[in-house]
Design an enzyme around this catalytic site. Structure first.
Site, PDB file in Angstrom:
ATOM      1  N   ASN A 166      74.841  51.504  43.689  1.00 58.82           N
ATOM      2  CA  ASN A 166      74.594  50.754  42.460  1.00 58.82           C
ATOM      3  C   ASN A 166      73.310  51.310  41.860  1.00 58.82           C
ATOM      4  OD1 ASN A 166      74.027  48.938  40.448  1.00 58.82           O
ATOM      5  ND2 ASN A 166      73.681  47.179  41.801  1.00 58.82           N
ATOM      6  N   TRP A 167      73.486  52.118  40.821  1.00 63.75           N
ATOM      7  CA  TRP A 167      72.310  52.784  40.242  1.00 63.75           C
ATOM      8  C   TRP A 167      71.441  51.845  39.424  1.00 63.75           C
ATOM      9  CZ3 TRP A 167      74.410  58.133  38.133  1.00 63.75           C
ATOM     10  CH2 TRP A 167      74.530  59.028  39.211  1.00 63.75           C
ATOM     11  N   LYS A 168      71.954  50.649  39.114  1.00 65.05           N
ATOM     12  CA  LYS A 168      71.199  49.723  38.262  1.00 65.05           C
ATOM     13  C   LYS A 168      70.774  50.451  36.981  1.00 65.05           C
ATOM     14  CE  LYS A 168      70.099  47.185  42.400  1.00 65.05           C
ATOM     15  NZ  LYS A 168      69.197  46.313  43.149  1.00 65.05           N
ATOM     16  N   HIS A 183      76.527  40.454  40.442  1.00 65.69           N
ATOM     17  CA  HIS A 183      75.352  40.879  41.217  1.00 65.69           C
ATOM     18  C   HIS A 183      74.259  39.824  41.048  1.00 65.69           C
ATOM     19  CE1 HIS A 183      71.828  43.156  42.445  1.00 65.69           C
ATOM     20  NE2 HIS A 183      72.665  43.955  43.096  1.00 65.69           N
ATOM     21  N   GLU A 231      71.282  40.076  40.383  1.00 65.13           N
ATOM     22  CA  GLU A 231      70.429  40.304  39.204  1.00 65.13           C
ATOM     23  C   GLU A 231      71.127  39.812  37.932  1.00 65.13           C
ATOM     24  OE1 GLU A 231      69.773  44.455  40.007  1.00 65.13           O
ATOM     25  OE2 GLU A 231      68.630  43.895  41.787  1.00 65.13           O
ATOM     26  N   GLU A 261      75.092  40.238  49.731  1.00 66.49           N
ATOM     27  CA  GLU A 261      73.748  40.749  49.479  1.00 66.49           C
ATOM     28  C   GLU A 261      72.747  39.598  49.506  1.00 66.49           C
ATOM     29  OE1 GLU A 261      74.031  44.796  47.214  1.00 66.49           O
ATOM     30  OE2 GLU A 261      73.703  43.180  45.788  1.00 66.49           O
ATOM     31  N   GLY A 298      65.989  45.442  47.495  1.00 66.60           N
ATOM     32  CA  GLY A 298      64.852  46.192  46.972  1.00 66.60           C
ATOM     33  C   GLY A 298      63.529  45.854  47.634  1.00 66.60           C
ATOM     34  N   SER A 344      68.656  46.872  50.967  1.00 65.29           N
ATOM     35  CA  SER A 344      67.836  47.848  51.696  1.00 65.29           C
ATOM     36  C   SER A 344      68.629  48.653  52.733  1.00 65.29           C
ATOM     37  CB  SER A 344      66.618  47.164  52.327  1.00 65.29           C
ATOM     38  OG  SER A 344      65.836  46.547  51.314  1.00 65.29           O
ATOM     39  N   GLY A 397      68.535  51.457  45.994  1.00 65.07           N
ATOM     40  CA  GLY A 397      67.544  52.531  46.055  1.00 65.07           C
ATOM     41  C   GLY A 397      68.036  53.808  46.730  1.00 65.07           C
TER      42      GLY A 397
END
Ligand code: 13P
Length: 253
Positions: free
Chosen positions: A9-11, A95, A97, A167, A173, A213, A235
């Site tokens: 997931n590149w966000k 997600h 976020e 998650e 992160g 992570s 990440g």
């Protein structure tokens, strides 16, 4: 046997040139698609280009979110029909976020999951508890409620094809990973919930990822767990070396 699925997931990272270079480097290194599903969920802007450059490779391209309607006056949004038209296979839904910053709720997540299936996309539906919820012992009930609401109205077949990403919000992160045992325990709770909502066969088919992570140093232990069928990676999906290592670990799981 459930086929592992490793998704990056590149966000909101990477320029177009960086995205292109990454995919050019990784596509020839992705393990055989019979061993692991290898997916990059890229910013919507790059999907068309990345789908074109991964044609006939094992690397698949996914989106990070979508609107639940197939079209309409929703300025700035992207519809499932538009994603499918580009050749996208997967879409992350709900997600944390999106839930935290863009007001997504269990109900809107459910609408998007249903719409994704309606238009031939495979949703990766995210669930997970906050640190506060974990510390007060609510993890199981929180994820069960998210799963029950998110899967409402799905057929057994759709539920079997769904990917759920567990998650824990406190592990995203932060460098803090849930222990493999803790992650497995919650993924087991999710599988049991799917069995109670549908049946045991559906629960055995559904793929459950862990996210938070994940990196080359911890993926093998996570993938060795009974209920963990893959990883959703932020990440560590941004660098080619680490992402390829994650795909390889997935292919050996
Ligand atoms: O949110 C995540 C993937 O969707 C996890 O991000 P990190 O791997 O950077 O913790």
């Amino acid at each position: 046997m459930r086929k592992p699925i490793i998704a990056g997931n590149w966000k909101m990272y990477k320029t177009a040139a960086e995205a292109k270079q990454f995919v050019e480097e990784v596509k020839g290194l992705a393990p055989d698609a019979s061993k692991v599903d290898s997916v990059i969920c890229a910013p919507a802007l790059y999907l068309q280009q990345l789908v074109a450059s991964t044609e006939s490779s094992a690397l698949q391209i996914g989106a990070q979110t979508m609107h639940e309607e197939k079209e309409g006056a929703f300025t700035g949004e992207v519809s499932p029909v538009q994603l499918k038209d580009l050749g996208v296979n997967y879409v992350i839904i709900g997600h944390s976020e999106r839930r935290q910053y863009f007001n997504e709720t269990d109900q809107s997540v459910n609408k998007k999951v249903v719409a994704a299936f309606e238009h031939g996309l495979t949703p990766i539906m995210c669930v997970g508890e906050t640190l506060e919820q974990r510390e007060s012992g609510e993890t199981g009930s929180v994820v069960e409620a998210q799963v029950e609401a998110g899967l409402a109205g799905l057929s057994e077949q759709q539920a079997s094809e769904l990917v759920i990403a567990y998650e824990p919000i406190w592990a995203i992160g932060t460098g803090k990973t849930a222990t493999a045992e803790d992650a497995n325990e919650v993924c087991g709770i999710i599988r049991k919930k799917v069995a109670s909502l549908f049946n045991e066969e559906t629960a055995q088919n559904i793929r459950i990822q862990y996210g938070g992570s994940v990196k080359p140093a911890n993926i093998e232990e996570l993938m060795g767990m009974e209920h963990i069928d893959g990883a959703l990676v932020g990440g560590a999906s941004l660098e080619t070396d680490s992402f390829v290592k994650l795909l390889e670990a997935g292919s050996h799981a």
